[in-house]
Design an enzyme around this catalytic site. Structure first.
Site, PDB file in Angstrom:
ATOM      1  N   ILE A 107       0.898  -1.158   0.000  1.00  0.00           N
ATOM      2  CA  ILE A 107       0.000   0.000   0.000  1.00  0.00           C
ATOM      3  C   ILE A 107       0.932   1.202   0.000  1.00  0.00           C
ATOM      4  O   ILE A 107       1.878   1.275   0.786  1.00  0.00           O
ATOM      5  CB  ILE A 107      -0.982   0.006   1.202  1.00  0.00           C
ATOM      6  CG1 ILE A 107      -1.835   1.276   1.226  1.00  0.00           C
ATOM      7  CG2 ILE A 107      -0.300  -0.209   2.531  1.00  0.00           C
ATOM      8  CD1 ILE A 107      -2.996   1.252   2.251  1.00  0.00           C
ATOM      9  N   SER A 108       0.691   2.152  -0.895  1.00  0.00           N
ATOM     10  CA  SER A 108       1.619   3.264  -1.088  1.00  0.00           C
ATOM     11  C   SER A 108       1.658   4.192   0.116  1.00  0.00           C
ATOM     12  O   SER A 108       0.717   4.273   0.899  1.00  0.00           O
ATOM     13  CB  SER A 108       1.230   4.074  -2.332  1.00  0.00           C
ATOM     14  OG  SER A 108       1.262   3.264  -3.475  1.00  0.00           O
TER      15      SER A 108
END
Ligand code: SAH
Length: 215
Positions: A60-61
């Site tokens: 997840i960025s």
């Protein structure tokens, strides 16, 4: 988390060409519950300004990068946006708050299915999901007012430029797998002319390109 994003935006203002992100982008960042998108054992770190693993070798960025890419895309309330790389669906949720419809493509079936379930459960309704290789975009719903790619490509996929509406924006990390990568912004003007600029260095998982489908 919002404070960290604001601080980092100010810190990188020379590179990103702005002092702060649009208020409606920050509002979406405040409203989408990031803890619902990270694995149970990572809950404690959900609001730190860093990327986290989500399984299948994917991440997840970092929140700042999500905010930056969203801001560069300049999504408007009537826009139809294509996202390549659904992952856990966090960026998808942010976009769904800001535009009319989000079309999102994920190459890893389990991740795409899990994201669709999660976003449905959380009540996001203006999203369409596809499991497949987004290197070719999603021609059925083209052209798009904006396209965002959340995995690093070796080059800008031609299909994505084709599927961009006149006046549209394409935000994509381009560079080497696990190596030197730059976030790029491409703009297609009203005449269909494309211009691009480099924003800043980033680190994304690689985009699966043509002929290397994992599904
Ligand atoms: N958008 C996510 C980050 C996703 S990580 C977030 O909000 O945090 C990148 C995702 O891109 C991974 O899930 C990976 O499987 C996916 N991906 C890589 N190549 C792809 C391709 N060609 N088409 C669609 N998805 C791809």
């Amino acid at each position: 988390m919002l404070h960290d994003i604001e601080t980092e935006a100010r810190y990188t203002r020379e590179l990103i060409g702005r002092e702060a992100f649009a208020p409606r982008v920050m509002q979406a960042m405040a409203e989408v519950p990031r803890e619902k998108f990270v694995p149970p054992n990572m809950q404690g770190a959900a609001f730190e300004n860093g990327p986290l693993p989500i399984g299948h070798g994917q991440t997840i960025s970092q929140p700042y990068i999500v905010a930056l890419m969203t801001d560069l895309l300049e999504p408007a309330a009537d826009h139809r946006i294509l996202e390549i790389g659904t992952g856990c669906g966090y960026q998808t949720a942010i976009l769904s708050r800001l535009c009319a419809r989000v079309y999102t493509v994920e190459v890893v079936r389990e991740l795409g299915a899990a994201a669709a379930d999660r976003l449905q459960l959380l009540g996001y309704r203006n999203i369409e999901f596809l499991v497949g290789n987004g290197y070719a975009g999603w021609p059925d719903h083209a052209p798009y007012d904006g396209i965002i790619v959340t995995a690093a490509a070796s080059h800008v996929p031609p299909a994505l430029v084709e599927q961009l509406e006149h006046g549209g924006r394409l935000v994509i990390p381009v560079g080497e797998p696990y190596g030197y990568q730059n976030l790029m912004l491409l703009e297609k003007d009203e005449q269909g002319e494309v211009s691009s600029r480099t924003i800043l260095g980033v680190a994304f998982v690689p985009l699966v390109e043509a002929g290397h489908d994992k599904t």
